[in-house]
Design a protein around this motif. Sequence first.
Motif, PDB file in Angstrom:
ATOM      1  N   LYS A 111      -1.815  33.938   8.344  1.00 27.68           N
ATOM      2  CA  LYS A 111      -1.780  32.622   7.707  1.00 27.68           C
ATOM      3  C   LYS A 111      -0.591  32.474   6.749  1.00 27.68           C
ATOM      4  O   LYS A 111      -0.263  31.383   6.324  1.00 27.68           O
ATOM      5  CB  LYS A 111      -3.098  32.307   6.998  1.00 27.68           C
ATOM      6  N   TYR A 112       0.084  33.599   6.434  1.00 31.12           N
ATOM      7  CA  TYR A 112       1.254  33.554   5.558  1.00 31.12           C
ATOM      8  C   TYR A 112       2.530  33.569   6.391  1.00 31.12           C
ATOM      9  O   TYR A 112       2.622  34.290   7.389  1.00 31.12           O
ATOM     10  CB  TYR A 112       1.249  34.745   4.588  1.00 31.12           C
ATOM     11  N   LYS A 113       3.507  32.775   5.971  1.00 28.99           N
ATOM     12  CA  LYS A 113       4.763  32.658   6.724  1.00 28.99           C
ATOM     13  C   LYS A 113       5.480  34.002   6.882  1.00 28.99           C
ATOM     14  O   LYS A 113       6.110  34.256   7.904  1.00 28.99           O
ATOM     15  CB  LYS A 113       5.686  31.647   6.053  1.00 28.99           C
ATOM     16  N   SER A 114       5.392  34.855   5.863  1.00 23.93           N
ATOM     17  CA  SER A 114       6.104  36.137   5.920  1.00 23.93           C
ATOM     18  C   SER A 114       5.578  37.046   7.025  1.00 23.93           C
ATOM     19  O   SER A 114       6.251  38.009   7.412  1.00 23.93           O
ATOM     20  CB  SER A 114       6.027  36.860   4.572  1.00 23.93           C
ATOM     21  N   ASN A 115       4.410  36.740   7.564  1.00 25.13           N
ATOM     22  CA  ASN A 115       3.834  37.546   8.641  1.00 25.13           C
ATOM     23  C   ASN A 115       4.733  37.590   9.870  1.00 25.13           C
ATOM     24  O   ASN A 115       4.729  38.573  10.605  1.00 25.13           O
ATOM     25  CB  ASN A 115       2.447  37.009   9.003  1.00 25.13           C
ATOM     26  N   LYS A 116       5.551  36.561  10.051  1.00 23.89           N
ATOM     27  CA  LYS A 116       6.424  36.498  11.228  1.00 23.89           C
ATOM     28  C   LYS A 116       7.455  37.636  11.256  1.00 23.89           C
ATOM     29  O   LYS A 116       7.978  37.979  12.305  1.00 23.89           O
ATOM     30  CB  LYS A 116       7.146  35.153  11.265  1.00 23.89           C
ATOM     31  N   VAL A 117       7.733  38.236  10.101  1.00 25.72           N
ATOM     32  CA  VAL A 117       8.747  39.278   9.999  1.00 25.72           C
ATOM     33  C   VAL A 117       8.135  40.677  10.052  1.00 25.72           C
ATOM     34  O   VAL A 117       8.839  41.659  10.261  1.00 25.72           O
ATOM     35  CB  VAL A 117       9.539  39.093   8.676  1.00 25.72           C
TER      36      VAL A 117
END
Length: 150
Positions: A111-117
């Motif tokens: 649910k957090y944007k930083s998860n994509k990295v």
Amino acid sequence: MEFKKLTSTEPFDVATYVKMYYELYKGHELRLYLGCDSQNKLNTTYATTLVFNVAATGCHVIYRKEVVPLISDMWTRLWGEAERSVDTALYLREHGIEIDTIDLDYNVDPKYKSNKVVTAAVGYVESLGFKARIKPDLLPAAYAADHIVG
């Protein structure tokens, strides 16, 4: 590679400083945490930190702060955090100082944007022989960087 103390604006070589700190606290339980955080305002600011923890006596923080032209792409900006942490760890390794773990200011929760990295950054860090820690783990170096970058 130049870092600074929170209490001084005088830069110093990070490897020389870490060796001196290890010598100063020889025989004590010393842990070293490394991490980076970034923030966008008019420019992008990165803060890379090393946090020294001597047993239960508290922490000592040194840092490197960089201001670069605004990086509006979130993935690119966050990847820059991993690169700066790894560059510091490799610099220290070249000077005989081994960093065990790198704190990455990314979240395992999708649910957090930083998860994509997370997958790419953890793979990058671990491919170089370091362990990677991400949220929700306690990340002393990433938290220190967050306070410095702001």
